[in-house]
Enzyme design. Structure first.
Site, PDB file in Angstrom:
ATOM      1  N   GLU A 497      11.622  -3.668  -3.359  1.00  0.00           N
ATOM      2  CA  GLU A 497      10.494  -2.810  -3.731  1.00  0.00           C
ATOM      3  C   GLU A 497      10.871  -1.377  -4.119  1.00  0.00           C
ATOM      4  O   GLU A 497      10.145  -0.434  -3.805  1.00  0.00           O
ATOM      5  CB  GLU A 497       9.454  -2.794  -2.608  1.00  0.00           C
ATOM      6  CG  GLU A 497       8.988  -4.185  -2.197  1.00  0.00           C
ATOM      7  CD  GLU A 497       8.005  -4.172  -1.031  1.00  0.00           C
ATOM      8  OE1 GLU A 497       7.485  -3.092  -0.686  1.00  0.00           O
ATOM      9  OE2 GLU A 497       7.765  -5.246  -0.461  1.00  0.00           O
ATOM     10  N   ARG A 528       4.756   9.927   9.382  1.00  0.00           N
ATOM     11  CA  ARG A 528       4.438   8.966   8.315  1.00  0.00           C
ATOM     12  C   ARG A 528       3.038   9.259   7.799  1.00  0.00           C
ATOM     13  O   ARG A 528       2.041   9.052   8.498  1.00  0.00           O
ATOM     14  CB  ARG A 528       4.519   7.538   8.856  1.00  0.00           C
ATOM     15  CG  ARG A 528       4.009   6.457   7.918  1.00  0.00           C
ATOM     16  CD  ARG A 528       4.852   6.305   6.681  1.00  0.00           C
ATOM     17  NE  ARG A 528       4.438   5.127   5.915  1.00  0.00           N
ATOM     18  CZ  ARG A 528       4.633   4.975   4.623  1.00  0.00           C
ATOM     19  NH1 ARG A 528       5.246   5.927   3.940  1.00  0.00           N
ATOM     20  NH2 ARG A 528       4.241   3.889   3.989  1.00  0.00           N
ATOM     21  N   TYR A 529       2.955   9.797   6.587  1.00  0.00           N
ATOM     22  CA  TYR A 529       1.682  10.108   5.959  1.00  0.00           C
ATOM     23  C   TYR A 529       1.472   9.171   4.764  1.00  0.00           C
ATOM     24  O   TYR A 529       2.429   8.762   4.109  1.00  0.00           O
ATOM     25  CB  TYR A 529       1.640  11.556   5.458  1.00  0.00           C
ATOM     26  CG  TYR A 529       1.936  12.607   6.499  1.00  0.00           C
ATOM     27  CD1 TYR A 529       1.888  12.337   7.866  1.00  0.00           C
ATOM     28  CD2 TYR A 529       2.284  13.899   6.115  1.00  0.00           C
ATOM     29  CE1 TYR A 529       2.167  13.313   8.803  1.00  0.00           C
ATOM     30  CE2 TYR A 529       2.560  14.884   7.051  1.00  0.00           C
ATOM     31  CZ  TYR A 529       2.511  14.583   8.396  1.00  0.00           C
ATOM     32  OH  TYR A 529       2.785  15.552   9.328  1.00  0.00           O
ATOM     33  N   ASP A 612       0.872  -9.823   2.360  1.00  0.00           N
ATOM     34  CA  ASP A 612       0.825  -9.152   3.662  1.00  0.00           C
ATOM     35  C   ASP A 612      -0.585  -8.739   4.044  1.00  0.00           C
ATOM     36  O   ASP A 612      -1.330  -8.200   3.212  1.00  0.00           O
ATOM     37  CB  ASP A 612       1.718  -7.913   3.643  1.00  0.00           C
ATOM     38  CG  ASP A 612       3.197  -8.280   3.662  1.00  0.00           C
ATOM     39  OD1 ASP A 612       3.511  -9.430   4.008  1.00  0.00           O
ATOM     40  OD2 ASP A 612       4.022  -7.406   3.345  1.00  0.00           O
ATOM     41  N   HIS A 705      10.306   1.401  13.025  1.00  0.00           N
ATOM     42  CA  HIS A 705       9.861   2.793  13.061  1.00  0.00           C
ATOM     43  C   HIS A 705      10.823   3.676  13.842  1.00  0.00           C
ATOM     44  O   HIS A 705      10.609   4.872  13.964  1.00  0.00           O
ATOM     45  CB  HIS A 705       8.458   2.890  13.665  1.00  0.00           C
ATOM     46  CG  HIS A 705       7.411   2.262  12.798  1.00  0.00           C
ATOM     47  ND1 HIS A 705       7.046   0.954  12.930  1.00  0.00           N
ATOM     48  CD2 HIS A 705       6.676   2.753  11.774  1.00  0.00           C
ATOM     49  CE1 HIS A 705       6.114   0.664  12.036  1.00  0.00           C
ATOM     50  NE2 HIS A 705       5.886   1.735  11.320  1.00  0.00           N
ATOM     51  N   CYS A 737       8.688  -5.124  10.653  1.00  0.00           N
ATOM     52  CA  CYS A 737       7.949  -4.541   9.531  1.00  0.00           C
ATOM     53  C   CYS A 737       8.960  -4.225   8.426  1.00  0.00           C
ATOM     54  O   CYS A 737      10.146  -4.530   8.556  1.00  0.00           O
ATOM     55  CB  CYS A 737       7.182  -3.289   9.986  1.00  0.00           C
ATOM     56  SG  CYS A 737       5.766  -2.863   8.939  1.00  0.00           S
TER      57      CYS A 737
END
Length: 768
Positions: A497, A528-529, A612, A705, A737
Site C-alpha cells: 500500500e 496517530r491522527y 477490512d 502500535h 494490524c
C-alpha cells in the site's frame, strides 16, 4: 441568564504541534521540557480562543499527551508492576504503558522490555483509550496533580476554568483485571479509589476551583446492578466530603434514561446530557433534577462536522428553560470537541459551496455562544439568517443527490449477500489453488510508510513529478515489499500500500460523494491522527480504484497476493457521515461500490481479496435492543453484498481490531479467513469465544502500535496459548494490524520471528 459551556477542545494543536513534539520526544530529538512547553502553548491557545469567543464555562485538564483515561491511571498510580519495576520517570512510565518500551542496557540505565497496555475504542467513536488495568496488588495513591497544575496554569492567564476528570465509576467500569487477577472485578475497588478523588478535588478547591466536571459516559451503557449502585455510593461519598468544588456529572453518546434511577437524588450541582444523540430524553432527565440542580443541554454536535441548526437548537433549549429557569440551563457541546478538527479556516482548498456546510471545533464554539446569546435576548439575527441559508443550500444542492445510486440501492436483494456455496465447500476449491501450509503466514496489509514515500506522494500531489514518474516509484516500492516478504518467508503476500495515504481516504478520493480536507486532523490515539473524509452526497465508484497496483504485485511473484480493500462499515464509520441520510443507506451505497471493485480484482486474476472491517464493532449501538439487532443485520449484509460477488475459488479475508468483538457478528459476515487483534487479550474466556469460529482465522500475535519487537520464543508461547483453545487447521499467523506506522528494521525482526514460530509449530504438527 443562560451560560455557554464547552466540555473539551481538541488538544492536537491547529498544525499538529503535539504530534511533532511527542514523536520528537520518542525519537530523542525533543527534551521532556520542550515537550511540556508545547503542551503548555497548546493549552494556552485553546483557553484564549474560547474566552475570546465568549464561552462562559471553559474546560481545563481536557489536554493529554496521549489519552485522558491513561492520565487518570497515572494520577492514581494504577500502574502495573511490570512498568513500575523499571523506575522510569513519570512521563516515560506513561508512554511505556501507552505504547510499550524496549531499550537496550547502557552504562547508566538498565535494559527495558515491556509491552503496552490494551487499547480499545472509546464507546462508538474512532478514538482509542488505554484501558485501565487493575490487580489485587494495585497500590492506589495520588501521584502528581495534573488537574490542579493545569487549572492554575489557566488561572495565571486570566481564564477561570472547570477542571474535567473521568469519574470514578466509569474509570473502574471501563477498566479490566490484569492477567494475575482475573477474578477481580474492577468496580469492587471503588472504596479504595474514592479517597483519591476526594483528595484531588480538595486540592482543586484549595487552588480556587469552584466547580468540576466528572465524566461518567458509562451511564449510556447497559450496566450491571453493582455498577448502577456504585453511582450512589461514589457521589454520596464525595458529597459528604467538606470543602470540595461543586460537581457537574457529565454523560454523552446516548440516552441515560435506563440508568436514571442510578443518578437520581445524587448530591451534585448539575448534570450534562447529550441531546444530539437523544433529544427524546429531555422530560425524563428533567424529572430527576431537584430545584437547584443545573442542566447542561448538549445540543451542538461534538462528533460530526455539519453546521448546527441554530434556530432548531435554540427552540430545544427554550423547551428546557420552560421546564426549569434560565439560570439553571447551560447551552453546551454534546461531548468534548476532541472528535472534530480544530478550525475550518485552515481549509483553503475545499469547494466553497461544500465548505459552507461545515463547522469544526472553533466554529462549534461560536455556535454554542450564539445559541446562548439568542436565548439571552442578544441580537444574533445575522448569524441565524446566515446559518439558515447554509442549511437550505445544502438541502437543495445537486451534490447531495444521485438518482442512479438511489435506484441501485433499492435493487439490492437477498441473493446479492450470499456466497454460491458454504465455507466447507469453498475451502476445498481454494486450497488446491493457493497451496498453503499449516499455520499460513501473512500480514494485514500495509507496510512502513517511509519518508521517501511521503515525499514522492507530496511531489505528485503538487505536480512537481509526472504521473509516470510517480507510478514508476510506486512500482519500485511494491517490488521492494514483495521481495522482502519472500525473503522473510511469508505465505500470502500484500503489495504494501505505498500509494495509499489512509485506508478510507484513499478509496474515498476515488468515489463520487466524498469531500476531503487538508488540515482536518482528528486524534485517533496518541500521536496517530487521521483526516476523516466527509460524505457529502450519494456514493458511487466511477472506475477501478486498486486493481492496477495489486495486479502488478501479483505479476512479480508466484505466491498469492491479497487485494486490499476497506469495507463499507469502516468507510462509513471512519468518515464524517451524512446526518440527512440514515447510516444503513450510506453503508449499502459503499457496499455496492466495493462490490464492483471486488469483481474487478477477481476478473484480473487476484485469488485472495481482503475487505477490512475494523470499525464493525465501533458502529454497534451502545445498548441492547431492536436498534442493535437491526445493526447486526444490515452491517453484516452490507459486507456480504460487497464480497459475495466472487466465485467459490476466490478467498475472502477480513480484519478486525481494537474492540471487544462479538464472534457471532463476525460469523455473520461469512468471510473465509478473518484476522483479529489479539496481541493484548489475555483472558482465556475471550479467546475461547473465537475457538468455535467455523471458518479460518488469525489471532493477531504482536502489537503493531508499539515499536517493541517480540522474540521467536514469545511468539511460540503466544501461539501455544491460543492452540489450547483453537484448532491448528484453522490457525493463520499474522500481526494484529497493518504495519504502516512501524519502521523497517523492527518490521523485519518481528516478521522474521513470527515466521520462525509458525515453522516451529509446522514441524511439531508434522510429527503428529
Amino acid at each position: 441568564m443562560v451560560q455557554s459551556y464547552v466540555l473539551g477542545f481538541p488538544r492536537i494543536g491547529p498544525n499538529r504541534e503535539l504530534k511533532k513534539a511527542t514523536e520528537g520526544y520518542w525519537n530523542g530529538k525533543v527534551s521532556a521540557e520542550q515537550l511540556q512547553q508545547v503542551g503548555k502553548d497548546i493549552r494556552a491557545a485553546n483557553w484564549k480562543l474560547q474566552k475570546e469567543a465568549g464561552v462562559d464555562v471553559i474546560a481545563s485538564n481536557d489536554f493529554s499527551f496521549y489519552d485522558q483515561v491513561l492520565d487518570v491511571s497515572l494520577l492514581f498510580n494504577v500502574v502495573p508492576q511490570r512498568y513500575a519495576k523499571y523506575e522510569l520517570s513519570p512521563l516515560d512510565t506513561y508512554f511505556a504503558m501507552a505504547r510499550g518500551l524496549q531499550r537496550k542496557a547502557t552504562e547508566t540505565a538498565a535494559a527495558v522490555d515491556v509491552p503496552a497496555l490494551e487499547m480499545v475504542k472509546w464507546f462508538d467513536s474512532n478514538y482509542h483509550y488505554v484501558r485501565p488495568t487493575f490487580s489485587n496488588s494495585t497500590e492506589f495513591k495520588l501521584s502528581g496533580q495534573k488537574p490542579v497544575d493545569e487549572y492554575l496554569e489557566a488561572k495565571a492567564l486570566g481564564v477561570e476554568t472547570r477542571p474535567v476528570l473521568v469519574g470514578p465509576v466509569s474509570f473502574l467500569h471501563l477498566g479490566k483485571s490484569d492477567k494475575d487477577s482475573l477474578d477481580l472485578k474492577p468496580i469492587s475497588l471503588l472504596d479504595k479509589i474514592l479517597p483519591l478523588y476526594a483528595e484531588i478535588l480538595k486540592k482543586l478547591a484549595d487552588a480556587g476551583a469552584k466547580s468540576v466536571q466528572l465524566d461518567e459516559p458509562t451511564l449510556v451503557l447497559d450496566l450491571p446492578a453493582e455498577v448502577q449502585a456504585a453511582f450512589k455510593k461514589a457521589y454520596e461519598y464525595l458529597g459528604a466530603q467538606p470543602g470540595l468544588p461543586e460537581i457537574t456529572l457529565a454523560t454523552y453518546f446516548g440516552t441515560v434514561v435506563p440508568n436514571l434511577s442510578a443518578i437520581k437524588d445524587l448530591p451534585v450541582a448539575g448534570f450534562h446530557f447529550d441531546f444530539v444523540r437523544n433529544p427524546e430524553q429531555l422530560d425524563d432527565v428533567v424529572s430527576i433534577l431537584n430545584d437547584k440542580q443545573t442542566l447542561s443541554v448538549g445540543i451542538v454536535d461534538g462528533r460530526n462536522i455539519w453546521k448546527n441548526n441554530l434556530t432548531k437548537s435554540a427552540q430545544f433549549v427554550e423547551s428546557a428553560i420552560a421546564k426549569l429557569s434560565g439560570d439553571r440551563v447551560l447551552v453546551a457541546t454534546s461531548s468534548s470537541l476532541l472528535h472534530t478538527p480544530v478550525d475550518l479556516e485552515n481549509e483553503t482548498k475545499l469547494n466553497p459551496e461544500i465548505k459552507d456546510w461545515f463547522a469544526f471545533a472553533t466554529q462549534k464554539v461560536k455556535e454554542v455562544v450564539n445559541i446562548a446569546k439568542k436565548l439571552n435576548g442578544e441580537d444574533v439575527t445575522a448569524e441565524f439568517e446566515a446559518n439558515a441559508k447554509s442549511l437550505n443550500n445544502r438541502a437543495t444542492s445537486s451534490i447531495t443527490n444521485n438518482a442512479d445510486v438511489k435506484a441501485r440501492v433499492a435493487s439490492i436483494n437477498e441473493d446479492m449477500g450470499k456466497r454460491a456455496a458454504p465455507f466447507v465447500e469453498r475451502i476445498k476449491e481454494q486450497q488446491p489453488i493457493l497451496k498453503l501450509p499449516l499455520f499460513p503466514t501473512t500480514t494485514i496489509g500495509s507496510f512502513p510508510q517511509t519518508k521517501d514515500i511521503r515525499i514522492n506522494r507530496n511531489k505528485f500531489n503538487k505536480g512537481t513529478i509526472t504521473r509516470e514518474e510517480y507510478e514508476k516509484f510506486i512500482n519500485e516500492e511494491i517490488e521492494r515489499v514483495i521481495r522482502f516478504q519472500e525473503e522473510v518467508g511469508l505465505d500470502v503476500l500484500v503489495h504494501g500500500e505505498p500509494e495509499r495515504n489512509d485506508m478510507v481516504q484513499f478509496f474515498g478520493e476515488q468515489l463520487e460523494g466524498y469531500a476531503f480536507t487538508v488540515n482536518g486532523w482528528v486524534q485517533s490515539y496518541g500521536s496517530r491522527y487521521v483526516r476523516p473524509p466527509i460524505i457529502v452526497g450519494d456514493l458511487s465508484r466511477p472506475k477501478p480504484m486498486s486493481v492496477k497496483e495489486v495486479v502488478y504485485a501479483q505479476s512479480i511473484t508466484q505466491k498469492p497476493v491479497k487485494g486490499m480493500l476497506t469495507g463499507p462499515i469502516t468507510c462509513l464509520r471512519w468518515s464524517f457521515p451524512r446526518d440527512d441520510v440514515d447510516q444503513k443507506t450510506q453503508a449499502y451505497q459503499l457496499a455496492l461500490a466495493i462490490r464492483d471493485e471486488v469483481a474487478d480484482l477477481e476478473a484480473a486474476g487476484i485469488k485472495v481479496i481482503q475487505v477490512d472491517e475494523p470499525a464493525v464493532r465501533e458502529g454497534l449501538p451502545l445498548r441492547a435492543g431492536e436498534e442493535r439487532t437491526q445493526y447486526y443485520q444490515w452491517s453484516a449484509e452490507s459486507f456480504r453484498v460487497a464480497t459475495s460477488v466472487v466465485q467459490n475459488k476466490t478467498q475472502i479475508h477480513s480484519h478486525f481490531c481494537y474492540s471487544d468483538l462479538d464472534p457471532n457478528h463476525i460469523k455473520a459476515l461469512d468471510a473465509d479467513v478473518v484476522s483479529i487483534e489479539f496481541s493484548k487479550k489475555d483472558d482465556p474466556n475471550y479467546i475461547l469465544q473465537f475457538a468455535n469460529y467455523p471458518n479460518h482465522s488469525g489471532l493477531g500475535l504482536f502489537d503493531i502500535h508499539s515499536p517493541r519487537v517480540p522474540s521467536k520464543e514469545e511468539f511460540i508461547q503466544k501461539m501455544a496459548e491460543f492452540l489450547k483453545y483453537y484448532p491448528a487447521e484453522k490457525f493463520w499467523v499474522n500481526p494484529d494490524c497493518g504495519l504502516k506506522t512501524r519502521g523497517w528494521e523492527e518490521t523485519k525482526q518481528s516478521l522474521t520471528n513470527m515466521v520462525a514460530a509458525a515453522k516451529h509449530f509446522r514441524e511439531i504438527y508434522a510429527k503428529k
